[in-house]
Design a protein around this motif. Structure first.
Motif, PDB file in Angstrom:
ATOM      1  N   LEU A 154      54.295  82.515  34.920  1.00  7.45           N
ATOM      2  CA  LEU A 154      54.472  82.256  33.487  1.00  7.45           C
ATOM      3  C   LEU A 154      53.425  81.281  32.970  1.00  7.45           C
ATOM      4  O   LEU A 154      52.916  81.436  31.847  1.00  7.45           O
ATOM      5  N   ALA A 164      62.072  87.813  24.941  1.00  4.95           N
ATOM      6  CA  ALA A 164      62.625  87.473  26.253  1.00  4.95           C
ATOM      7  C   ALA A 164      62.774  88.713  27.120  1.00  4.95           C
ATOM      8  O   ALA A 164      62.515  88.676  28.334  1.00  4.95           O
ATOM      9  N   ARG A 168      60.932  89.225  30.726  1.00  4.32           N
ATOM     10  CA  ARG A 168      61.710  89.522  31.932  1.00  4.32           C
ATOM     11  C   ARG A 168      61.200  90.802  32.582  1.00  4.32           C
ATOM     12  O   ARG A 168      61.083  90.876  33.823  1.00  4.32           O
ATOM     13  N   LEU A 419      65.703  83.331  31.307  1.00  7.79           N
ATOM     14  CA  LEU A 419      64.382  82.672  31.255  1.00  7.79           C
ATOM     15  C   LEU A 419      64.525  81.154  31.196  1.00  7.79           C
ATOM     16  O   LEU A 419      63.641  80.427  31.676  1.00  7.79           O
TER      17      LEU A 419
END
Length: 422
Positions: A154, A164, A168, A419
């Motif tokens: 990330l 999100a 993912r 997350l």
């Protein structure tokens, strides 16, 4: 995936060896147990290990009890492998420790007599708590590396404008394509079928037997409750304060990292009523920690990795030991505020515990008396090993949730929450 076991080995210290052993424990603790001469870091599945000294004392009837050395470990099964590694991988350190004890085979002995000696001196716990049954050392380390890998991935990307769900999906793709992380896409395997079958039988058998005994219990319990209350009325407040020297010794081995070892030892109150009560409570405690409080929480307390209650000297004494996160003051506050009733049920059967009412009430709620009792009976743990000293129980559970979140479908809100774990 293995289940976890608690190993307790206790041996009397040889005459004239107490002072030398005490010095050796302090030096061993400073050097650490992970590397030589112990090499605990190379022992498979070893979560925690500790040595501590129980000083010479006399029981409540004045009978002498010699000093003894206690070794405790929390390890992934099987027991056979662990004892073999104590006598093999950790041989030099184990020799140094137990050569101070009566009858130990000695540095020149063969491995088999060592293992036999360790087995003979093993003491079974009456109750053994595992934060999450089946979560082995290898899994804990793997899932910590998974979190680090996902965080690094990330950090290297530009995620502006990504939802999100999209982030993912990208992380799942990264894990699937990375050979070293391919295992993370599958759930961890459960403990062995044999272990699970045994636990299932125990889960059903205990309530079934209690149900069959219910008519008798309905007759006995009211009488027991009255007799216990009459006995409790003779209890007196605990007014002793821990000696400054004792406090300094205990504190000198605390708060060097995320985790701490804890150990207390004390005498069980005399009389058949208290003995039977104590055994019955620990029997129920064992059932609770095996089948109810076996995932991430001991009745609401989430900072404990392992804990055990071990009877000593024919149930004249009891030692309680745990590995926990944070400072001892916060640890005791958690007990007082969350599971005071459990503390009272078990420890009120020990000498010097603050007075209770009807077994469950009072006791730990008398905060100053309770903390003085704990500190007075606390045993210094100078030599301690942790396989993952930087990880709290909350960190470990968080990492497991990150792994679990790689599987299945999620709503946008669920993906956003997942997350947030990274």
């Amino acid at each position: 995936m293995p289940h976890q076991i608690g190993v307790t080995i206790r041996a009397p210290v040889a005459a004239g060896q107490v002072a030398e052993l005490r010095q050796w424990l302090a030096e061993a603790g400073k050097k650490g147990l992970g590397e030589a001469p112990f090499g605990f870091a190379d022992c498979r599945g070893l979560h925690f290990a500790r040595f501590y000294l129980l000083e010479e004392t006399a029981d409540l009837a004045g009978r002498p009890i010699p000093a003894s050395l206690v070794f405790m470990s929390e390890v992934d099964a099987p027991l056979r492998r662990h004892l073999a590694e104590l006598a093999g991988v950790a041989r030099e350190g184990i020799d140094q420790a137990f050569q101070h004890c009566s009858g130990y085979p000695g540095p020149g002995g063969r491995r088999r007599p060592r293992i036999a000696w360790l087995r003979r001196h093993r003491v079974r716990a009456s109750a053994f708590y595992v934060n999450t049954v089946g979560r082995g050392v290898a899994q804990i380390h793997q899932e910590a590396k998974l979190r680090e890998a996902l965080e690094d991935y990330l950090d290297q990307g530009d995620w502006a404008g990504h939802t999100a769900t999209e982030m993912r999906r990208e992380l799942r793709t990264y894990v699937a394509r990375c050979p070293s992380l391919a295992w993370a896409g599958k759930p961890p395997p459960p403990p062995s079928l044999r272990f699970r079958a045994g636990e299932a039988v125990h889960l059903v058998a205990v309530p079934l037997v209690l149900a069959l005994l219910l008519p008798l219990l309905l007759l006995v319990l009211p009488v027991w409750a009255v007799l216990l209350r009459l006995d409790e009325r003779h209890d007196r407040p605990f007014t002793q304060r821990p000696a400054l020297r004792h406090l300094e010794e205990v504190a000198s081995y605390e708060d060097f990292g995320t985790q701490n070892p804890f150990a207390v030892a004390g005498f069980v109150r005399p009389g058949r009523l208290r003995q039977l009560t104590f055994r019955a409570v620990l029997f129920l405690t064992d059932y609770g920690v095996r089948h109810i409080f076996n995932h991430d929480s001991l009745a609401g307390v989430k900072t404990i990795h392992f804990a055990r209650w071990v009877p000593l000297d024919g149930w004249r004494r009891m030692t309680f030991a745990s590995s926990y996160d944070g400072a001892v003051e916060a640890y005791n506050d958690d007990f007082i505020n969350i599971i005071w009733w459990g503390l009272n049920a078990t420890f009120s059967n020990g000498m010097d515990y603050p007075p209770t009412r009807w077994l469950f009430f009072g006791g730990a709620k008398l905060e100053e008396q309770f903390k003085n009792t704990i500190r007075c009976h606390q045993v210094a743990v100078p030599a301690w090993y942790a396989a993952y000293p930087e990880l709290s129980a909350d960190n470990i559970e968080n990492n497991a949730q990150i792994r679990a979140g790689l599987r299945g479908d999620m709503s946008p809100a669920q993906a956003e929450h997942w997350l947030s774990l990274l």
